[in-house]
Design an enzyme around this catalytic site. Sequence first.
Site, PDB file in Angstrom:
ATOM      1  N   ASP A  79     -59.088 -52.602 -37.736  1.00  0.00           N
ATOM      2  CA  ASP A  79     -58.940 -51.624 -38.815  1.00  0.00           C
ATOM      3  C   ASP A  79     -57.757 -50.687 -38.577  1.00  0.00           C
ATOM      4  O   ASP A  79     -57.725 -49.571 -39.080  1.00  0.00           O
ATOM      5  CB  ASP A  79     -60.220 -50.811 -38.992  1.00  0.00           C
ATOM      6  CG  ASP A  79     -60.631 -50.079 -37.720  1.00  0.00           C
ATOM      7  OD1 ASP A  79     -60.006 -50.325 -36.668  1.00  0.00           O
ATOM      8  OD2 ASP A  79     -61.580 -49.276 -37.774  1.00  0.00           O
ATOM      9  N   HIS A 279     -31.371 -62.905 -29.652  1.00  0.00           N
ATOM     10  CA  HIS A 279     -32.386 -62.000 -30.178  1.00  0.00           C
ATOM     11  C   HIS A 279     -33.390 -61.627 -29.082  1.00  0.00           C
ATOM     12  O   HIS A 279     -34.597 -61.811 -29.237  1.00  0.00           O
ATOM     13  CB  HIS A 279     -33.097 -62.631 -31.375  1.00  0.00           C
ATOM     14  CG  HIS A 279     -32.214 -62.817 -32.564  1.00  0.00           C
ATOM     15  ND1 HIS A 279     -32.371 -63.852 -33.455  1.00  0.00           N
ATOM     16  CD2 HIS A 279     -31.154 -62.103 -33.010  1.00  0.00           C
ATOM     17  CE1 HIS A 279     -31.450 -63.772 -34.406  1.00  0.00           C
ATOM     18  NE2 HIS A 279     -30.700 -62.720 -34.147  1.00  0.00           N
ATOM     19  N   ASP A 296     -28.107 -53.741 -28.872  1.00  0.00           N
ATOM     20  CA  ASP A 296     -27.938 -53.997 -30.308  1.00  0.00           C
ATOM     21  C   ASP A 296     -29.063 -53.245 -31.007  1.00  0.00           C
ATOM     22  O   ASP A 296     -30.226 -53.637 -30.924  1.00  0.00           O
ATOM     23  CB  ASP A 296     -28.024 -55.502 -30.573  1.00  0.00           C
ATOM     24  CG  ASP A 296     -27.768 -55.879 -32.030  1.00  0.00           C
ATOM     25  OD1 ASP A 296     -27.941 -55.011 -32.909  1.00  0.00           O
ATOM     26  OD2 ASP A 296     -27.413 -57.040 -32.286  1.00  0.00           O
ATOM     27  N   ASP A 308     -26.286 -51.145 -37.813  1.00  0.00           N
ATOM     28  CA  ASP A 308     -26.470 -52.328 -36.964  1.00  0.00           C
ATOM     29  C   ASP A 308     -25.262 -52.386 -36.041  1.00  0.00           C
ATOM     30  O   ASP A 308     -24.199 -52.882 -36.417  1.00  0.00           O
ATOM     31  CB  ASP A 308     -26.582 -53.583 -37.834  1.00  0.00           C
ATOM     32  CG  ASP A 308     -26.822 -54.842 -37.012  1.00  0.00           C
ATOM     33  OD1 ASP A 308     -27.016 -54.730 -35.788  1.00  0.00           O
ATOM     34  OD2 ASP A 308     -26.812 -55.940 -37.605  1.00  0.00           O
ATOM     35  N   HIS A 388     -23.247 -67.619 -32.942  1.00  0.00           N
ATOM     36  CA  HIS A 388     -23.660 -67.120 -34.253  1.00  0.00           C
ATOM     37  C   HIS A 388     -22.455 -66.818 -35.138  1.00  0.00           C
ATOM     38  O   HIS A 388     -21.304 -66.788 -34.685  1.00  0.00           O
ATOM     39  CB  HIS A 388     -24.507 -65.847 -34.101  1.00  0.00           C
ATOM     40  CG  HIS A 388     -23.849 -64.772 -33.276  1.00  0.00           C
ATOM     41  ND1 HIS A 388     -22.856 -63.973 -33.772  1.00  0.00           N
ATOM     42  CD2 HIS A 388     -24.061 -64.396 -31.994  1.00  0.00           C
ATOM     43  CE1 HIS A 388     -22.466 -63.123 -32.826  1.00  0.00           C
ATOM     44  NE2 HIS A 388     -23.180 -63.361 -31.737  1.00  0.00           N
ATOM     45  N   HIS A 392     -22.591 -60.181 -41.197  1.00  0.00           N
ATOM     46  CA  HIS A 392     -23.464 -60.303 -42.357  1.00  0.00           C
ATOM     47  C   HIS A 392     -23.394 -59.013 -43.149  1.00  0.00           C
ATOM     48  O   HIS A 392     -22.935 -57.977 -42.651  1.00  0.00           O
ATOM     49  CB  HIS A 392     -24.907 -60.565 -41.913  1.00  0.00           C
ATOM     50  CG  HIS A 392     -25.410 -59.574 -40.895  1.00  0.00           C
ATOM     51  ND1 HIS A 392     -25.871 -58.313 -41.237  1.00  0.00           N
ATOM     52  CD2 HIS A 392     -25.480 -59.637 -39.541  1.00  0.00           C
ATOM     53  CE1 HIS A 392     -26.218 -57.657 -40.156  1.00  0.00           C
ATOM     54  NE2 HIS A 392     -25.990 -58.431 -39.095  1.00  0.00           N
ATOM     55  N   HIS A 399     -30.080 -57.528 -42.685  1.00  0.00           N
ATOM     56  CA  HIS A 399     -29.382 -58.699 -43.231  1.00  0.00           C
ATOM     57  C   HIS A 399     -29.502 -58.592 -44.750  1.00  0.00           C
ATOM     58  O   HIS A 399     -30.341 -59.241 -45.383  1.00  0.00           O
ATOM     59  CB  HIS A 399     -29.978 -59.999 -42.700  1.00  0.00           C
ATOM     60  CG  HIS A 399     -29.796 -60.169 -41.226  1.00  0.00           C
ATOM     61  ND1 HIS A 399     -30.781 -60.604 -40.390  1.00  0.00           N
ATOM     62  CD2 HIS A 399     -28.718 -59.939 -40.432  1.00  0.00           C
ATOM     63  CE1 HIS A 399     -30.331 -60.637 -39.150  1.00  0.00           C
ATOM     64  NE2 HIS A 399     -29.084 -60.241 -39.157  1.00  0.00           N
ATOM     65  N   GLU A 423     -19.132 -58.864 -35.626  1.00  0.00           N
ATOM     66  CA  GLU A 423     -19.826 -58.887 -34.337  1.00  0.00           C
ATOM     67  C   GLU A 423     -19.627 -60.188 -33.568  1.00  0.00           C
ATOM     68  O   GLU A 423     -20.596 -60.926 -33.331  1.00  0.00           O
ATOM     69  CB  GLU A 423     -21.318 -58.635 -34.547  1.00  0.00           C
ATOM     70  CG  GLU A 423     -21.953 -59.528 -35.621  1.00  0.00           C
ATOM     71  CD  GLU A 423     -23.463 -59.332 -35.713  1.00  0.00           C
ATOM     72  OE1 GLU A 423     -24.137 -59.385 -34.668  1.00  0.00           O
ATOM     73  OE2 GLU A 423     -23.948 -59.131 -36.835  1.00  0.00           O
ATOM     74  N   TYR A 427     -21.393 -65.946 -24.884  1.00  0.00           N
ATOM     75  CA  TYR A 427     -22.649 -65.998 -24.144  1.00  0.00           C
ATOM     76  C   TYR A 427     -22.635 -67.211 -23.217  1.00  0.00           C
ATOM     77  O   TYR A 427     -22.609 -68.355 -23.683  1.00  0.00           O
ATOM     78  CB  TYR A 427     -23.832 -66.101 -25.107  1.00  0.00           C
ATOM     79  CG  TYR A 427     -23.745 -65.097 -26.249  1.00  0.00           C
ATOM     80  CD1 TYR A 427     -24.233 -63.800 -26.086  1.00  0.00           C
ATOM     81  CD2 TYR A 427     -23.148 -65.440 -27.460  1.00  0.00           C
ATOM     82  CE1 TYR A 427     -24.136 -62.877 -27.118  1.00  0.00           C
ATOM     83  CE2 TYR A 427     -23.047 -64.522 -28.492  1.00  0.00           C
ATOM     84  CZ  TYR A 427     -23.541 -63.242 -28.316  1.00  0.00           C
ATOM     85  OH  TYR A 427     -23.435 -62.331 -29.328  1.00  0.00           O
ATOM     86  N   ARG A 445     -21.343 -58.902 -26.635  1.00  0.00           N
ATOM     87  CA  ARG A 445     -21.178 -58.792 -28.084  1.00  0.00           C
ATOM     88  C   ARG A 445     -20.711 -57.375 -28.405  1.00  0.00           C
ATOM     89  O   ARG A 445     -21.162 -56.410 -27.774  1.00  0.00           O
ATOM     90  CB  ARG A 445     -22.491 -59.099 -28.813  1.00  0.00           C
ATOM     91  CG  ARG A 445     -22.387 -58.982 -30.324  1.00  0.00           C
ATOM     92  CD  ARG A 445     -23.552 -59.676 -31.051  1.00  0.00           C
ATOM     93  NE  ARG A 445     -24.844 -59.038 -30.876  1.00  0.00           N
ATOM     94  CZ  ARG A 445     -25.830 -59.549 -30.115  1.00  0.00           C
ATOM     95  NH1 ARG A 445     -25.659 -60.684 -29.463  1.00  0.00           N
ATOM     96  NH2 ARG A 445     -26.996 -58.913 -30.005  1.00  0.00           N
ATOM     97  N   GLU A 447     -20.236 -55.030 -31.928  1.00  0.00           N
ATOM     98  CA  GLU A 447     -20.547 -55.075 -33.362  1.00  0.00           C
ATOM     99  C   GLU A 447     -20.322 -53.708 -33.987  1.00  0.00           C
ATOM    100  O   GLU A 447     -20.773 -52.689 -33.463  1.00  0.00           O
ATOM    101  CB  GLU A 447     -22.003 -55.486 -33.551  1.00  0.00           C
ATOM    102  CG  GLU A 447     -22.474 -55.496 -34.991  1.00  0.00           C
ATOM    103  CD  GLU A 447     -23.939 -55.876 -35.105  1.00  0.00           C
ATOM    104  OE1 GLU A 447     -24.366 -56.254 -36.209  1.00  0.00           O
ATOM    105  OE2 GLU A 447     -24.663 -55.778 -34.093  1.00  0.00           O
TER     106      GLU A 447
END
Length: 480
Positions: A79, A279, A296, A308, A388, A392, A399, A423, A427, A445, A447
């Site tokens: 609940d 991710h 990130d 982002d 990647h 975006h 996104h 970005e 890797y 990365r 971004e």
Amino acid sequence: MTERTSGAPVKQRKNGLDRKISDELATNMNEGWDDTERDDLKPIAQAAHTARRRAELSARFPGERLVIPAGRLKVRANDTYYRFRPSSDYAYLTGDQTENGVLVLEPREDGGHTATAYVLPRSDRENGEFWLSARGELWDGRRNSLGENARLLGLPCADVRPLPDALRETTGAVRVLRGHDAVIEDALTDKVTAERDEELRVFLSEMRRIKDDFEIADLRFACEATARGFEDVVRVLDKAQATSERYIEGTFFLRARVEGNDVGYASICASGPHATTIHWVRNDGPVRAGDLLLLDAGVETRNLYTADITRTLPVSGRFTPLQRKIYDAVYEAQEAGIAVVRPGAGYREYHLEAQRVLAEHLVSWGLLGDLSVDKVLELGLQRRWTMHGTGHMLGIDVHDCAAARTEMYVEGTLEPGMVLTVEPGLYFQADDLTVPEEYRGIGVRIEDDILVTESGNENLSLSLPRRSEEVEAWMSSLGA
């Protein structure tokens, strides 16, 4: 169920300790409450913008009833519920953020639509809902009255509870935004089609491609707040080393909740080899001096627009020579991508420019044999380490505009008012035997959030350093 003398019965918790309600208690609870109606409320800041957006939607679907739900609470366990966040399209069209809300655009005979926000009213006092129900106001907090919501949102408001039954009796063309409210969808099940509803979803997504002044200001604030969150993290890297990536996640979350509504998405706090997982949101690994931290994260504003941003930081405050070489290659790729973001450019151009730079470095490092850069790009071999796309669209969703037609998005052209991320990343997985051992476990990365302007672009997250030497100086100034 506990029966009252008026109104609908209120469901009680199965194993609640108090089972009986005396008439004296019921009378006592229904009396002696002040009138708290707020008559002096002004429309929210974006009311004029939401009205314009509804008019654009109305013009696209003349003569059709349009139903856009906010959604309902989602159970976390038993609940307990997740914190509510309305569907992006409902918030975009109304500015309202309450659960169970439904925007209905009713077609008028003279053209256009009449918009009504169907929302939950104040808790019912006649049947004791306000104190007997687990969702009552004495438990969950005061709700706006219908009149208060109408003043705030700048559009008529009505009680949402009878709406499902009313929708079952409707005739004529209807479209509903699916995936948010099963009760509303069930009421319309024999009146809508998946194809027509998808057209509504796609149009709403494409409406959001161009941001208005209100949205741009909110995204600018989101980036500023996110930059402060990154500073917070750098200041506590010693505590993160003593605990784990979770300390970083918690530190950034504090900034997001203080300055905004929440984080815009699950923060990626990836240290060491975890930075090679695109991710990584488990955030349960160690933070060690000598490793890189890929952070990130984005603050979601109280109007639900999110930043982002990614920075890759040396935990010790200084890059090793190899880390710097890889980082500088990603920075160069990002610079090349940002440079081509301008009105009239193909949406893919910034991705292609960034990928070319990354491929050039991979070739120069001897990781792709004697192949030329052009051949590597033709075969897509750089993707083993770039993984990647380079960005975006960004807005009320991290996104954003994801349901837009391909020809209006990745195959389209950039226009002033669009906001997108740039970005690039490299890797090198810890178990990748195709690269020298010293590369393995390094992920980088960078971004930033880029606004397309009339003359080119503006980096909304420019306040966070990006050059490797500037990153080191910034971290040093914060005590890292």
